[in-house]
Write a protein that holds these residues in place. Structure first.
Motif, PDB file in Angstrom:
ATOM      1  N   ASP A 384       0.832  -1.201   0.000  1.00  0.00           N
ATOM      2  CA  ASP A 384       0.000   0.000   0.000  1.00  0.00           C
ATOM      3  C   ASP A 384       0.868   1.252   0.000  1.00  0.00           C
ATOM      4  O   ASP A 384       1.995   1.247   0.505  1.00  0.00           O
ATOM      5  N   GLN A 385       0.314   2.341  -0.521  1.00  0.00           N
ATOM      6  CA  GLN A 385       0.999   3.628  -0.528  1.00  0.00           C
ATOM      7  C   GLN A 385       0.016   4.731  -0.157  1.00  0.00           C
ATOM      8  O   GLN A 385      -1.184   4.628  -0.413  1.00  0.00           O
ATOM      9  N   ALA A 386       0.551   5.797   0.442  1.00  0.00           N
ATOM     10  CA  ALA A 386      -0.266   6.960   0.772  1.00  0.00           C
ATOM     11  C   ALA A 386       0.551   8.226   0.611  1.00  0.00           C
ATOM     12  O   ALA A 386       1.764   8.242   0.856  1.00  0.00           O
ATOM     13  N   VAL A 387      -0.119   9.302   0.202  1.00  0.00           N
ATOM     14  CA  VAL A 387       0.515  10.606   0.007  1.00  0.00           C
ATOM     15  C   VAL A 387      -0.391  11.683   0.595  1.00  0.00           C
ATOM     16  O   VAL A 387      -1.614  11.665   0.389  1.00  0.00           O
ATOM     17  N   ARG A 388       0.194  12.586   1.355  1.00  0.00           N
ATOM     18  CA  ARG A 388      -0.502  13.813   1.777  1.00  0.00           C
ATOM     19  C   ARG A 388       0.124  14.954   1.000  1.00  0.00           C
ATOM     20  O   ARG A 388       1.331  15.219   1.113  1.00  0.00           O
ATOM     21  N   TRP A 389      -0.685  15.657   0.211  1.00  0.00           N
ATOM     22  CA  TRP A 389      -0.227  16.797  -0.574  1.00  0.00           C
ATOM     23  C   TRP A 389      -1.244  17.922  -0.403  1.00  0.00           C
ATOM     24  O   TRP A 389      -2.394  17.780  -0.815  1.00  0.00           O
ATOM     25  N   LYS A 390      -0.806  18.999   0.244  1.00  0.00           N
ATOM     26  CA  LYS A 390      -1.708  20.088   0.606  1.00  0.00           C
ATOM     27  C   LYS A 390      -2.846  19.509   1.462  1.00  0.00           C
ATOM     28  O   LYS A 390      -2.589  18.844   2.453  1.00  0.00           O
ATOM     29  N   ASN A 391      -4.091  19.752   1.094  1.00  0.00           N
ATOM     30  CA  ASN A 391      -5.206  19.204   1.863  1.00  0.00           C
ATOM     31  C   ASN A 391      -5.652  17.836   1.359  1.00  0.00           C
ATOM     32  O   ASN A 391      -6.589  17.233   1.898  1.00  0.00           O
TER      33      ASN A 391
END
Length: 461
Positions: A384-391
């Protein structure tokens, strides 16, 4: 790399610092990290059943962050990000499996090594996870003057252990698994207090208290996997026994945070000590549902939803950090190394992923530069992968799956997937997921790990 870093820092120490940190006194730093404490387990984050008065008091005396992120969804990965300032996609440890005797190598640079160059005395207690005894990754080879507790993280599953790692040796606790006379958390706290008592007024110190509470214990110790000496002060509640034990663990954690802070204050170090309390990842899925360990967040430890990686984060530094403040600044574990370096007046290593959050700590607006990245399951059935970019928060559950997209400003619980409405954002997050992680022979994606822990309690004697 280490030699060059040392020379650069020695040269820097000859000159006054510039920038934001130059207006701030060089503080002692106490970083207290719980193990598997959920976002909703503290009163100041909405907990109703378990009382945490000492940590709640810290929140009223300092700043409470609502968008703070751990380095990863499990122990080893999160600690590697914290220590090195590198995100989960290329930190020395990326998961709890495969098991290695050492994750950190000599060329890796840790928070402790950076602070040592600024004259700090560095001590740690608790769960290290990044290098076993006798390896290059052990804490005392990675910048710490002293370390007491568990170097191997599977050893940390035993609260009534027969020994604890003590610098380059051991504190032997013969037959403690039978007598149960020494509870490891109590010993860790006593050593942390000793470290503070020995601090000299003219030498700044860094204390990393990587507590194991309220992480589950081995079933060898306790039928519920939550070994505690007592369920007080919750023994008389009409809860099941397992829940009483979990609440007692959180109570002991809170009690001893209070003891550490009280000692700092009594020693006259209050105004010159930054105290941070946080957790290494989200709470466990087996915690009683009425405790609401994840609060308003979805998921738990091992998940890349917010419940697995968003953590409580409280900072107190009287006269520098404003009191009783709440911050929605987006911060993460990789930010600690550059932040502490700035406060110490030295440079952080090049090519790290974190950014200094001194502005956010002092109550000023802070803009998040770039993205935050996590992954999990390299050698498990699903990657699995996750990204937080801005909101925006993007999650991909499995390499061939579509990316889910959530607007965290409007949907903290990640209930509404808006990917079809924002294809441009999905494309940007897809690009980050492709470029952020670096391939590693230690974490071959798609190869399921069949090994076992390399540490096991020997109770045969």
């Amino acid at each position: 790399m280490r030699i060059a870093l040392a020379i650069a820092m020695i040269c820097l120490s000859c000159f006054s610092t510039t920038g934001k940190a130059s207006d701030v006194r060089t503080p002692n730093i106490v970083f207290i990290m719980a193990d598997d404490l959920g976002y909703g387990d503290l009163g100041c984050y909405g907990q109703k059943l378990i009382q945490t008065p000492h940590i709640d008091r810290l929140a009223t005396e300092g700043i409470r962050f609502t968008q703070a992120y751990a380095g990863g969804p499990v122990c080893a990965a999160s600690r590697a990000v914290l220590m090195t300032g590198l995100h989960n996609g290329h930190a020395p440890a990326r998961d709890n499996v495969p098991h290695y005797s050492s994750y950190l190598q000599d060329e890796d640079v840790t928070i402790a090594e950076v602070l040592k160059q600024a004259g700090y005395r560095c001590g740690g207690v608790g769960k290290w996870s990044l290098g076993d005894a006798g390896t290059v990754g052990r804490a005392t080879n990675q910048g710490f003057d002293t370390w007491f507790g568990y170097l191997n993280q599977d050893h940390a599953h035993y609260y009534f252990t027969d020994y604890l790692d003590d610098d380059e040796g051991r504190l032997e606790l013969p037959d403690n698994h039978k007598s149960r006379s020494s509870y490891s958390h109590d010993l860790l706290t006593e050593r942390a207090l000793k470290f503070i008592r020995e601090a000299k007024q003219d030498t700044p110190f860094f204390l990393y208290a990587a507590y194991t509470l309220p992480h589950f214990s081995s079933k060898d110790e306790d039928e519920h996997g939550l070994a505690v000496p007592s369920t007080e002060p919750y023994s008389n509640r009409d809860w099941d026994e397992r829940s009483k034990k979990y609440a007692a663990m959180v109570h002991m954690l809170d009690r001893d945070v209070g003891r550490i802070v009280d000692l700092i204050d009594k020693r006259g170090l209050r105004e010159n000590t930054l105290v941070i309390v946080t957790s290494d990842n989200g709470g466990h899925a087996t915690v009683w549902k009425d405790f609401n360990t994840s609060g308003p967040l979805r998921g738990y430890k091992r998940d890349l939803t917010e419940g697995g990686i968003r953590v409580p984060f409280i900072a107190r530094w009287p006269e520098t950090i404003p009191a009783n403040e709440t911050s929605n600044a987006v911060i993460a574990f990789q930010d600690m190394l550059p932040t502490f370096a700035e406060l110490a007046g030295v440079e952080a290593p090049d090519e790290i992923d974190g950014q200094s959050i001194v502005e956010a700590l002092t109550g000023e607006p802070m803009q998040r530069a770039g993205y935050l990245y996590w992954d999990y399951g390299h050698c498990r059935p699903r990657y699995d992968q996750a990204v937080r970019w801005k909101n925006w928060k993007g999650i991909r559950l499995g390499r061939s799956s579509d990316i889910q997209l959530y607007d965290l400003n409007e949907d903290i619980g990640e209930e509404h997937d808006v990917a079809t409405s924002h294809p441009d954002i999905v494309e940007r997050i897809s690009e980050i997921m492709a470029s952020a992680p670096r391939p590693s022979e230690q974490y071959p994606i798609g190869t399921i790990y069949r090994g076992k822990p390399i540490w096991k309690a020997d109770h045969s004697k």
